[in-house]
Write a protein that holds these residues in place. Structure first.
Motif, PDB file in Angstrom:
ATOM      1  N   PRO A   9       0.829  -1.208   0.000  1.00 32.71           N
ATOM      2  CA  PRO A   9       0.000   0.000   0.000  1.00 32.71           C
ATOM      3  C   PRO A   9       0.868   1.265   0.000  1.00 32.71           C
ATOM      4  O   PRO A   9       1.999   1.229   0.510  1.00 32.71           O
ATOM      5  N   GLN A  10       0.329   2.337  -0.571  1.00 33.81           N
ATOM      6  CA  GLN A  10       0.931   3.675  -0.447  1.00 33.81           C
ATOM      7  C   GLN A  10       2.332   3.771  -1.065  1.00 33.81           C
ATOM      8  O   GLN A  10       3.226   4.394  -0.505  1.00 33.81           O
ATOM      9  N   VAL A  11       2.508   3.127  -2.201  1.00 31.45           N
ATOM     10  CA  VAL A  11       3.802   3.211  -2.878  1.00 31.45           C
ATOM     11  C   VAL A  11       3.711   4.022  -4.163  1.00 31.45           C
ATOM     12  O   VAL A  11       4.715   4.232  -4.828  1.00 31.45           O
ATOM     13  N   GLY A  12       2.480   4.439  -4.526  1.00 30.43           N
ATOM     14  CA  GLY A  12       2.310   5.264  -5.719  1.00 30.43           C
ATOM     15  C   GLY A  12       1.713   4.530  -6.906  1.00 30.43           C
ATOM     16  O   GLY A  12       1.813   5.001  -8.038  1.00 30.43           O
ATOM     17  N   LYS A  13       1.020   3.403  -6.659  1.00 22.65           N
ATOM     18  CA  LYS A  13       0.421   2.643  -7.765  1.00 22.65           C
ATOM     19  C   LYS A  13      -0.695   3.419  -8.448  1.00 22.65           C
ATOM     20  O   LYS A  13      -0.773   3.465  -9.671  1.00 22.65           O
ATOM     21  N   SER A  14      -1.564   4.017  -7.634  1.00 18.83           N
ATOM     22  CA  SER A  14      -2.724   4.686  -8.232  1.00 18.83           C
ATOM     23  C   SER A  14      -2.308   5.934  -8.994  1.00 18.83           C
ATOM     24  O   SER A  14      -2.889   6.253 -10.039  1.00 18.83           O
ATOM     25  N   LEU A  15      -1.296   6.625  -8.487  1.00 12.19           N
ATOM     26  CA  LEU A  15      -0.777   7.773  -9.234  1.00 12.19           C
ATOM     27  C   LEU A  15      -0.188   7.299 -10.565  1.00 12.19           C
ATOM     28  O   LEU A  15      -0.460   7.883 -11.619  1.00 12.19           O
ATOM     29  N   PRO A  66      -5.453  -2.692  -5.520  1.00 10.03           N
ATOM     30  CA  PRO A  66      -5.188  -2.128  -4.187  1.00 10.03           C
ATOM     31  C   PRO A  66      -4.101  -2.923  -3.464  1.00 10.03           C
ATOM     32  O   PRO A  66      -4.119  -4.143  -3.467  1.00 10.03           O
ATOM     33  N   GLY A  67      -3.143  -2.225  -2.880  1.00  9.95           N
ATOM     34  CA  GLY A  67      -2.011  -2.869  -2.233  1.00  9.95           C
ATOM     35  C   GLY A  67      -2.414  -3.618  -0.979  1.00  9.95           C
ATOM     36  O   GLY A  67      -3.458  -3.341  -0.381  1.00  9.95           O
ATOM     37  N   ARG A  76      -8.048  -9.075   2.716  1.00  7.15           N
ATOM     38  CA  ARG A  76      -7.487  -8.108   1.784  1.00  7.15           C
ATOM     39  C   ARG A  76      -6.387  -8.747   0.930  1.00  7.15           C
ATOM     40  O   ARG A  76      -6.292  -8.523  -0.270  1.00  7.15           O
ATOM     41  N   PHE A  97      10.906   6.608  -2.627  1.00 10.16           N
ATOM     42  CA  PHE A  97      10.793   8.003  -2.185  1.00 10.16           C
ATOM     43  C   PHE A  97      10.821   8.097  -0.661  1.00 10.16           C
ATOM     44  O   PHE A  97      10.353   7.206   0.041  1.00 10.16           O
ATOM     45  N   LEU A 102       4.549  10.910   4.918  1.00 12.95           N
ATOM     46  CA  LEU A 102       3.896   9.623   4.705  1.00 12.95           C
ATOM     47  C   LEU A 102       4.868   8.493   5.053  1.00 12.95           C
ATOM     48  O   LEU A 102       5.774   8.186   4.288  1.00 12.95           O
ATOM     49  N   ASN A 198       9.665   3.876  -7.610  1.00 15.03           N
ATOM     50  CA  ASN A 198       9.150   5.243  -7.515  1.00 15.03           C
ATOM     51  C   ASN A 198      10.094   6.078  -6.654  1.00 15.03           C
ATOM     52  O   ASN A 198      10.143   5.905  -5.433  1.00 15.03           O
ATOM     53  N   GLY A 231       6.839   9.727  -9.600  1.00 13.55           N
ATOM     54  CA  GLY A 231       5.415   9.996  -9.814  1.00 13.55           C
ATOM     55  C   GLY A 231       5.069  11.470  -9.996  1.00 13.55           C
ATOM     56  O   GLY A 231       4.535  11.864 -11.031  1.00 13.55           O
ATOM     57  N   PRO A 232       5.398  12.329  -9.005  1.00 11.04           N
ATOM     58  CA  PRO A 232       4.992  13.734  -9.107  1.00 11.04           C
ATOM     59  C   PRO A 232       5.622  14.452 -10.304  1.00 11.04           C
ATOM     60  O   PRO A 232       4.954  15.282 -10.935  1.00 11.04           O
TER      61      PRO A 232
HETATM   62  N1  LIG Z   1       6.632  11.933  -2.042  1.00  7.95           N
HETATM   63  C1  LIG Z   1       5.965  11.169  -2.889  1.00  7.95           C
HETATM   64  N2  LIG Z   1       4.718  10.795  -2.580  1.00  7.95           N
HETATM   65  C2  LIG Z   1       4.073  10.014  -3.421  1.00  7.95           C
HETATM   66  C3  LIG Z   1       4.642   9.559  -4.632  1.00  7.95           C
HETATM   67  N3  LIG Z   1       3.755   8.770  -5.264  1.00  7.95           N
HETATM   68  C4  LIG Z   1       2.676   8.740  -4.485  1.00  7.95           C
HETATM   69  N4  LIG Z   1       2.855   9.487  -3.383  1.00  7.95           N
HETATM   70  C5  LIG Z   1       1.901   9.712  -2.299  1.00  7.95           C
HETATM   71  O1  LIG Z   1       1.675   8.488  -1.682  1.00  7.95           O
HETATM   72  C6  LIG Z   1       0.293   8.347  -1.348  1.00  7.95           C
HETATM   73  C7  LIG Z   1      -0.221   7.072  -1.926  1.00  7.95           C
HETATM   74  O2  LIG Z   1      -0.166   7.105  -3.329  1.00  7.95           O
HETATM   75  P1  LIG Z   1      -1.086   6.134  -4.166  1.00  7.95           P
HETATM   76  O3  LIG Z   1      -0.718   6.272  -5.590  1.00  7.95           O
HETATM   77  O4  LIG Z   1      -2.509   6.334  -3.811  1.00  7.95           O
HETATM   78  O5  LIG Z   1      -0.583   4.750  -3.532  1.00  7.95           O
HETATM   79  P2  LIG Z   1      -1.083   3.265  -3.876  1.00  7.95           P
HETATM   80  O6  LIG Z   1       0.153   2.476  -4.097  1.00  7.95           O
HETATM   81  O7  LIG Z   1      -2.095   3.278  -4.940  1.00  7.95           O
HETATM   82  O8  LIG Z   1      -1.706   2.798  -2.490  1.00  7.95           O
HETATM   83  P3  LIG Z   1      -2.885   1.711  -2.234  1.00  7.95           P
HETATM   84  O9  LIG Z   1      -3.976   1.951  -3.205  1.00  7.95           O
HETATM   85  O10 LIG Z   1      -3.249   1.954  -0.811  1.00  7.95           O
HETATM   86  O11 LIG Z   1      -2.261   0.354  -2.405  1.00  7.95           O
HETATM   87  C8  LIG Z   1      -0.405   9.571  -1.888  1.00  7.95           C
HETATM   88  O12 LIG Z   1      -0.623  10.434  -0.799  1.00  7.95           O
HETATM   89  C9  LIG Z   1       0.566  10.155  -2.858  1.00  7.95           C
HETATM   90  O13 LIG Z   1       0.487  11.560  -2.890  1.00  7.95           O
HETATM   91  C10 LIG Z   1       5.958   9.978  -4.924  1.00  7.95           C
HETATM   92  O14 LIG Z   1       6.533   9.653  -5.955  1.00  7.95           O
HETATM   93  N5  LIG Z   1       6.567  10.783  -4.015  1.00  7.95           N
END
Ligand SMILES: Nc1nc2c(ncn2[C@@H]2O[C@H](COP(=O)(O)OP(=O)(O)OP(=O)(O)O)[C@@H](O)[C@H]2O)c(=O)[nH]1
Ligand SMILES: [Mg+2]
Length: 356
Positions: A9-15, A66-67, A76, A97, A102, A198, A231-232
């Motif tokens: 989770p929260q590694v930037g997949k959705s972005l 979803p992670g 899950r 990152f 976060l 990422n 990502g950003p």
């Molecule tokens: N600093 C930083 N933050 C990032 C980056 N990519 C994503 N984030 C932040 O990380 C958070 C999660 O990003 P998502 O793309 O939603 O992560 P995910 O992997 O889809 O997470 P799950 O759906 O929970 O599995 C968000 O708050 C983003 O703003 C990056 O490259 N750098």
């Protein structure tokens, strides 16, 4: 062909998904599906030559899964595995990152640990699948076994031994017949896997991230391609007018957006090649499995063209670009007339002749 974006989770997949495929379809907590085009510099060169009304790149389905953290939430995690089963190629998104606001779901940021964790879980899942299939078949009396069972029983011990050495099934050599036998098992480590790291802006600027060397060594040993992206910064590139992108990327020392490199790496890992059709109306890349014949490739465009196939007029992309026009290609004797059984090559520019 479906690319699954997997990872913690929260590694930037959705972005990354939005960068590849736009908004997509799906609900909260569910896998989201969209289409990603696969940029190909050859397509751009062909478009410059033909100046068509329309340019159509190859496209792949992408699923944002979803992670989940192995061992944390069973339900899950099982939903995660189920979604992974549905993909043909896996892109494991790994966080490099830095901390900021976060925290990493496992505390420290450690790309190699995350790569290993997911890899090992997929291997263990396949091991459980293979062991239970083997036990079930061995417990079946020989006269009750179905025709495929004997062939499977011969193949399963080798698969199990490999998985027990913590190696993925894609390392074995697989014939189409072998693949057919195990199709129903939904094996995860048969799927090609690409590592997508990422990085943050600082790491992008420095051209490296902590733990890079260890991860690159492991990836090379595993035979898994590794792509880095930020990502950003990718999101900023996507928002810029096309004319300003090159200069912006130059400031970071990158020649091409990471998402473009990633889409192409997934495309190549999946064993797809492209042939092209080119004319004033449209220049288009067509994805096909390597090894398809001209007649089968024609069927990707339209079943009528396959049914009424007469011949394929083929020129290699390099020859066409070098000579600059179809007329010059013809004159140089490089336009080949190929029959139905010709095996289409990556980069072939093809005009199909057919009647219906
Ligand atoms: N600093 C930083 N933050 C990032 C980056 N990519 C994503 N984030 C932040 O990380 C958070 C999660 O990003 P998502 O793309 O939603 O992560 P995910 O992997 O889809 O997470 P799950 O759906 O929970 O599995 C968000 O708050 C983003 O703003 C990056 O490259 N750098
Ligand atoms: Mg997400």
């Amino acid at each position: 062909m479906d690319i699954g974006l997997i990872g913690l989770p929260q590694v930037g997949k959705s972005l990354l998904f939005r960068l590849l495929a736009g908004e997509g379809r799906g609900g909260p907590g569910q896998a989201t599906v969209g289409m990603a085009s696969v940029p190909d510099p050859r397509l751009d060169r062909l478009a410059a030559l033909y100046k068509p009304r329309k340019v159509t790149p190859a496209a792949l389905r992408v699923t944002d899964i979803p992670g989940a953290v192995p061992g944390e939430d069973r339900a899950r995690w099982n939903r995660f595995l189920e979604a992974v089963r549905g993909a043909d190629v896996l892109v494991h998104v790994i966080r490099a990152f830095g901390g900021g606001s976060l925290p990493h779901v496992l505390g420290e940021v450690d790309p190699l640990r995350d790569a290993r964790l997911i890899r090992d879980e997929l291997i263990l899942t396949d091991l459980a699948t293979v062991e239970s299939a083997r036990q079930r078949l061995e417990a079946t009396p020989p006269r009750k076994r179905r025709p495929d069972d004997q062939a499977l029983l011969e193949r399963l011990p080798e698969m199990q031994a490999l998985l027990e050495q913590e190696r993925p099934l894609r390392e074995l050599s697989w014939t189409d017949e072998d693949l057919r036998l195990v199709k129903g098992f939904g094996l995860l480590t048969l799927k090609p896997l690409v590592l997508a790291v990422n990085v943050d802006e600082g790491q992008l600027q420095q051209g490296t991230f902590p733990g890079e060397e260890a991860l690159r060594q492991a990836a090379a040993q595993w035979g898994e391609p590794l792509i880095t992206f930020c990502g950003p910064v990718e999101a900023e590139i996507a928002e810029l007018p096309a004319g300003e992108r090159e200069a912006f990327m130059g400031e970071y020392g990158i020649g091409e957006p990471g998402v473009a490199r990633l889409a192409r790496a997934a495309y190549e890992a999946s064993g797809l090649i492209s042939f092209f059709t080119a004319g004033e109306e449209e220049v288009r890349a067509w994805p096909i499995r390597r090894g398809l014949t001209a007649k089968q490739a024609a069927g990707k465009i339209h079943s009528d063209i396959e049914r009424g196939f007469i011949r394929a007029e083929v020129v290699a992309y390099e020859d066409l670009i070098r000579l600059g026009s179809m007329a010059a290609v013809r004159e140089a004797g490089l336009l080949r007339l190929e029959g139905r059984d010709y095996v289409v090559q990556d980069g072939d520019v093809i005009l199909f002749r057919f009647n219906v």
